[in-house]
Write a protein that holds these residues in place. Structure first.
Motif, PDB file in Angstrom:
ATOM      1  N   LYS A   1       4.941  12.528  10.435  1.00  0.00           N
ATOM      2  CA  LYS A   1       4.230  11.808  11.491  1.00  0.00           C
ATOM      3  C   LYS A   1       4.712  12.128  12.906  1.00  0.00           C
TER       4      LYS A   1
ATOM      5  N   SER B   1       5.613  22.003   7.807  1.00  0.00           N
ATOM      6  CA  SER B   1       5.414  20.553   7.729  1.00  0.00           C
ATOM      7  C   SER B   1       5.872  20.100   6.344  1.00  0.00           C
TER       8      SER B   1
ATOM      9  N   GLY C   1      -0.164  12.141  15.228  1.00  0.00           N
ATOM     10  CA  GLY C   1      -1.475  11.539  15.074  1.00  0.00           C
ATOM     11  C   GLY C   1      -2.303  11.597  16.346  1.00  0.00           C
TER      12      GLY C   1
ATOM     13  N   ASN D   1       4.057  11.952  18.686  1.00  0.00           N
ATOM     14  CA  ASN D   1       3.335  11.426  17.531  1.00  0.00           C
ATOM     15  C   ASN D   1       2.241  12.421  17.169  1.00  0.00           C
TER      16      ASN D   1
END
Length: 197
Positions: free
Chosen positions: A169, A121, A197, A195
């Motif tokens: 994201k 990441s 999230g 996504n």
């Protein structure tokens, strides 16, 4: 834009296509990537009778990083000091990490099936990868030391090769029909985004 074709590496800029000089290496596979500062490349090559090994190139000729093979490069750490890759050892594909300067590799997964496609990441907190440990190929993530392994996707597709957006994201990945097999050729494939999230 950098890409590989028939074992060679090319760059495309302003409609000008030029080969990238990799010295005597002429059988790179599709695994390559650049550091965030754009100064160093890592790639996998299997020229001659050697198994796939990982090399880094900056200003001079390519420098071999891995001693064990086959090793298939997939990702740089954000600070450019660590490489993550898929390695075949004793008949098993797992995720490994190694210093950009070489040395001993660190095994991060121990799934008896297949773990592949690792990528950090952008914040360096996780490594995303694909694994068949749940019964189908799905995207997972773990900490850089191999701890806290968790499944991220869970659907009716076989999901491969996660890539995380620069802002951390979104995740792009490949999805095949369930059960088509390992690195399937000439099969329908979708590029999907998720996504995080």
């Amino acid at each position: 834009l950098y890409f590989n074709s028939k074992g060679h590496f090319f760059k495309l800029r302003d409609a000008q296509l030029k080969p990238v000089d990799l010295g005597s290496l002429h059988n790179i596979n599709n695994d390559h990537g650049v550091t965030r500062d754009g100064k160093s490349w890592a790639f996998s090559d299997q020229t001659g009778s050697q198994p796939s090994l990982i090399y880094v190139v900056s200003d001079g000729p390519p420098r071999r990083v891995t001693d064990n093979g086959p090793s298939y490069f997939h990702g740089w750490s954000p600070d450019g000091q660590t490489l993550v890759y898929c390695g075949l050892r004793n008949g098993n594909f797992d995720i490994y990490s190694i210093s950009v300067n070489g040395g001993a590799e660190t095994r991060l997964t121990t799934n008896p099936g297949k773990d592949d496609g690792p990528e950090f990441s952008p914040d360096g907190q996780y490594i995303y990868y694909n694994s068949d440990r749940s019964g189908s190929m799905q995207v997972w993530r773990m900490r850089p030391d191999g701890s806290d392994q968790k499944q991220i996707t869970n659907d009716e597709s076989d999901n491969w090769f996660p890539h995380i957006s620069p802002d951390g994201k979104m995740m792009a990945f490949l999805s095949y029909e369930r059960g088509v097999g390992d690195h399937p050729e000439n099969k329908d494939v979708r590029l999907r985004v998720m996504n995080l999230g």
